[in-house]
Design a protein around this motif. Structure first.
Motif, PDB file in Angstrom:
ATOM      1  N   ASP A 140      94.860 -14.611 -11.476  1.00 43.51           N
ATOM      2  CA  ASP A 140      95.815 -15.722 -11.415  1.00 43.51           C
ATOM      3  C   ASP A 140      95.460 -16.714 -10.313  1.00 43.51           C
ATOM      4  O   ASP A 140      96.315 -17.455  -9.837  1.00 43.51           O
ATOM      5  N   ASP A 141      94.194 -16.749  -9.920  1.00 46.01           N
ATOM      6  CA  ASP A 141      93.767 -17.617  -8.839  1.00 46.01           C
ATOM      7  C   ASP A 141      93.727 -19.077  -9.280  1.00 46.01           C
ATOM      8  O   ASP A 141      93.514 -19.385 -10.452  1.00 46.01           O
ATOM      9  N   ALA A 142      93.886 -19.984  -8.288  1.00 44.47           N
ATOM     10  CA  ALA A 142      93.681 -21.406  -8.541  1.00 44.47           C
ATOM     11  C   ALA A 142      92.187 -21.680  -8.683  1.00 44.47           C
ATOM     12  O   ALA A 142      91.338 -20.944  -8.177  1.00 44.47           O
ATOM     13  N   TYR A 143      91.865 -22.792  -9.336  1.00 44.21           N
ATOM     14  CA  TYR A 143      90.481 -23.033  -9.749  1.00 44.21           C
ATOM     15  C   TYR A 143      89.522 -23.321  -8.605  1.00 44.21           C
ATOM     16  O   TYR A 143      88.317 -23.194  -8.776  1.00 44.21           O
ATOM     17  N   LEU A 144      89.983 -23.688  -7.435  1.00 43.85           N
ATOM     18  CA  LEU A 144      89.079 -23.982  -6.323  1.00 43.85           C
ATOM     19  C   LEU A 144      88.862 -22.792  -5.384  1.00 43.85           C
ATOM     20  O   LEU A 144      88.183 -22.932  -4.372  1.00 43.85           O
ATOM     21  N   ARG A 145      89.436 -21.656  -5.715  1.00 45.00           N
ATOM     22  CA  ARG A 145      89.253 -20.490  -4.840  1.00 45.00           C
ATOM     23  C   ARG A 145      87.788 -20.072  -4.816  1.00 45.00           C
ATOM     24  O   ARG A 145      87.113 -20.085  -5.844  1.00 45.00           O
ATOM     25  N   THR A 146      87.289 -19.694  -3.645  1.00 46.84           N
ATOM     26  CA  THR A 146      85.883 -19.314  -3.487  1.00 46.84           C
ATOM     27  C   THR A 146      85.698 -17.852  -3.097  1.00 46.84           C
ATOM     28  O   THR A 146      84.575 -17.388  -2.945  1.00 46.84           O
ATOM     29  N   LYS A 147      86.800 -17.145  -2.913  1.00 42.76           N
ATOM     30  CA  LYS A 147      86.704 -15.715  -2.605  1.00 42.76           C
ATOM     31  C   LYS A 147      88.019 -15.049  -2.979  1.00 42.76           C
ATOM     32  O   LYS A 147      89.030 -15.731  -3.215  1.00 42.76           O
ATOM     33  N   ALA A 148      88.024 -13.745  -3.020  1.00 38.96           N
ATOM     34  CA  ALA A 148      89.213 -13.013  -3.429  1.00 38.96           C
ATOM     35  C   ALA A 148      90.356 -13.240  -2.448  1.00 38.96           C
ATOM     36  O   ALA A 148      90.145 -13.354  -1.229  1.00 38.96           O
ATOM     37  N   VAL A 573      95.303 -28.127  -5.450  1.00 42.69           N
ATOM     38  CA  VAL A 573      95.322 -27.017  -6.400  1.00 42.69           C
ATOM     39  C   VAL A 573      96.710 -26.797  -6.982  1.00 42.69           C
ATOM     40  O   VAL A 573      96.872 -25.977  -7.882  1.00 42.69           O
ATOM     41  N   ARG A 574      97.718 -27.502  -6.482  1.00 47.15           N
ATOM     42  CA  ARG A 574      99.053 -27.418  -7.086  1.00 47.15           C
ATOM     43  C   ARG A 574      99.092 -28.196  -8.391  1.00 47.15           C
ATOM     44  O   ARG A 574      99.621 -27.721  -9.402  1.00 47.15           O
TER      45      ARG A 574
END
Length: 628
Positions: A140-148, A573-574
């Motif tokens: 369910d992460d936002a698309y710009l996340r780069t790590k867990a 990311v919102r």
């Protein structure tokens, strides 16, 4: 606007002698807001700043004896914010915690010898080739996340600086209230499934024994709980909960016995969205901050009986904290905003007929020639009583007709009020009537109105807005040839929707607009159950996709002929900027006058005072081009 001092976290000492709070001022050279920790001494009437040398201040808490303050401050030269202890008599400040990640929330133990707090896990950095073994699982992460996403857990720090961990696991403590039991044996907190932002709304109240770390549920619910608080005698727990467990319903104050029995919705009869609840000192009632008819008042809700509204005088909006807003004698400290004056610090003493203002940070605004704000009421097409705020231009002349601009609020679980609002006054100073409608889904008119947005994300709110415009036009003061529409976030979504369904607009400004509900569901950071409920479930299950498309403004781009200004942050990311790109090309490629400006920053709103001023200048220049 950059001269406004924003005040927050009004926190009164247990004896009631002193009120601490945070003052935030614009630093235009660095494009940021600098915080200062302020202390008002009620006995002498003096105001002084504490903890100099820090730029951010958060999570204020008085020690139980009222001699020290704990605050989360930035550490000069470091990346993580930590707890500091401030001796209010001497002004001496000492850092308490030393972790590599920031403290998020904290609360003093009842004996004053330790502080419980939450912070995220510290993940050790990899070196060499191992640093590139960096794939992470996406859910369910936002698309710009780069790590867990990293979970947050509960810790305790003794006043000598010794820290010990209380909880652990892949689940996460949510970013919310911590509460000690009066005997110091346990803590209440919110437990979320993991550290991903988008699932924090799925949190539930749990109790942890500070000695063993054993946790257990407190209520019969599993989701949508917030702000758990032990009663003063420890026999009950107050918490916030979506009515009947439906995230589309308003949030109400609940009380349950500590043993898990007698779970009750305390404010159902009040029928108001509760933002914050705090125990009164006698433990027989709650102080609740609610949204009500274009205002944010305070009520006292007894455990048995009918709630009564507190007298706030000229204050329209009041803001309290779940812990720290009430002294032992019942004196309440709060941040209050009037119609023509930005926020100040107030206290309301027991049995007083009006609050007393302690500060004068924004006194200069009271002498300005500001526009009058009025609550406008109408009945919508679906039978609801609806409302909004109409701000008149300064120097308004009765009988003259003025151009009208709409500023549609975001949320949608928010509401516009008649309290001082910078943008309303700024736009009014350009000679506009400024209308801020509270469409269905707004939280100031009771549960039925808030819930009415269910499965009707755009069309129903659009009808509400048009009904409000009809009422304003019947006042006979609107130049109907010059009407503009605008908003940010959900207000941007409604701006795009209104352009695609109604033809009265001469100009539009869409900030961070939710134009494509499917894209937003897929890659934004707030994919939670409440969002899914807007359209009866995932767009990718059954036949739901048709509903999601039907409620998405981008579906109706061919109907739009209004000159449109689009604004957004690149790393939002919102509401991801890709939705603004979609609408820009849809309009540009069809010959509609459109401009698109992006800010190279994170966050959902214009980041910092300089970018905010730039956005508002562009916003009003666009209206001035087409409406004046």
């Amino acid at each position: 606007m950059q001269r406004i001092v924003e005040l927050s976290l009004a926190t009164i000492s247990p004896p009631g002698d002193d009120v601490a709070f945070v003052a935030s001022r614009a630093n235009v050279e660095e494009n940021r807001y600098d915080d200062s920790l302020e202390l008002f001494e009620r006995r002498t009437g003096t105001l002084r700043a504490l903890a100099s040398g820090h730029h951010t201040v958060d999570a204020l808490q008085w020690s139980p004896d009222g001699t020290k303050l704990a605050a989360v401050l930035d550490v000069p030269g470091a990346d993580a914010d930590q707890i500091y202890l401030v001796d209010t008599a001497s002004g001496v400040t000492a850092q308490l915690t030393q972790g590599k990640t920031s403290v998020v929330d904290m609360v003093w133990a009842p004996d004053g010898k330790s502080i419980a707090f939450t912070r995220r896990e510290d993940v050790a950095a990899k070196r060499g080739a191992a640093a590139f073994e960096d794939a992470f699982e996406v859910s369910d992460d936002a698309y710009l996340r780069t790590k867990a996403a990293v979970p947050m857990h509960v810790w305790i720090a003794d006043l000598n600086g010794t820290e010990r961990r209380v909880t652990s696991g892949t689940w996460s403590a949510a970013d919310a209230t911590l509460s000690w039991s009066p005997d110091g044996q346990s803590l209440l907190f919110l437990r979320a499934p993991n550290g991903i932002h988008g699932v924090q709304g799925r949190a539930r109240v749990v109790r942890v024994a500070v000695g063993s770390g054993r946790t257990q549920s407190v209520t019969p619910h599993l989701l949508y709980e917030d702000q758990p608080l032990y009663s003063p005698d420890g026999s009950r727990v107050a918490y916030l909960y979506s009515r009947d467990g439906d995230p589309m319903n308003q949030t109400e104050a609940m009380v349950i016995a500590t043993n898990g029995t007698q779970d009750r919705d305390l404010t159902r009869g009040l029928d108001r969205h509760v933002a914050t609840a705090a125990w009164m000192p006698d433990g027989a009632s709650l102080l609740v901050q609610v949204y009500e008819r274009a205002a944010v008042p305070l009520y006292v809700q007894p455990l048995r009986g009918v709630a009564h509204k507190l007298p706030l005088g000229n204050v329209v909006n009041a803001s309290i904290q779940a812990q720290g807003s009430i002294a032992r004698d019942g004196t309440i400290a709060f941040v209050g905003t009037q119609e023509r004056r930005p926020n100040e610090i107030y206290v309301l003493e027991p049995h007083a007929t009006a609050p007393r203002r302690l500060t004068e940070f924004n006194a200069a605004f009271a002498s300005l020639n500001l526009g009058r704000a009025a609550r406008i009421v109408w009945h919508g097409h679906d039978g609801f009583e609806e409302d909004g705020v109409l701000t008149y231009p300064p120097g308004y002349v009765a009988g003259r007709k003025y151009p009208l601009v709409l500023r549609i609020h975001g949320g949608p679980t928010e509401s516009s009020s008649t309290a001082f609002e910078p943008f309303y006054q700024l736009a009014a100073s350009h000679g506009y009537l400024v209308f801020a409608p509270n469409y269905r889904g707004s939280n100031d008119l009771g549960n039925a109105y808030e819930h009415a947005i269910f499965n009707d994300a755009s069309a129903g709110p659009g009808r509400d807005i048009m009904a409000g415009i009809d009422v304003v036009e019947r006042l006979g003061i609107v130049d109907t040839r010059r009407i503009g529409v605008s908003g940010w976030s959900y207000g941007g979504q409604m701006t795009s929707w209104m352009e695609g369904h109604y033809t009265i607009w001469k100009a539009a400004v869409a900030g961070a607009a939710v134009n494509d509900l499917v894209v937003d569901y897929t890659i934004a950071d707030d994919i939670d159950a409440s969002k899914i409920a807007f359209a009866s479930g995932s767009p990718f299950v059954g036949n739901a996709l048709e509903t999601w498309r039907a409620q998405s403004p981008i579906t109706y781009f061919k109907n739009i002929r209004t000159p449109t200004l689009i604004l957004c942050n690149v790393y939002d990311v919102r509401v991801p900027i890709v939705e603004s790109y979609e609408m820009y090309h849809a309009l540009h490629d069809n010959g509609v006058p459109v401009k698109f400006f992006a800010y190279p920053s994170t966050g959902h709103l214009p980041n910092g005072p300089v970018r905010l001023a730039d956005a508002y200048r562009r916003w009003l220049a666009w209206f001035d081009l087409y409406l004046r």
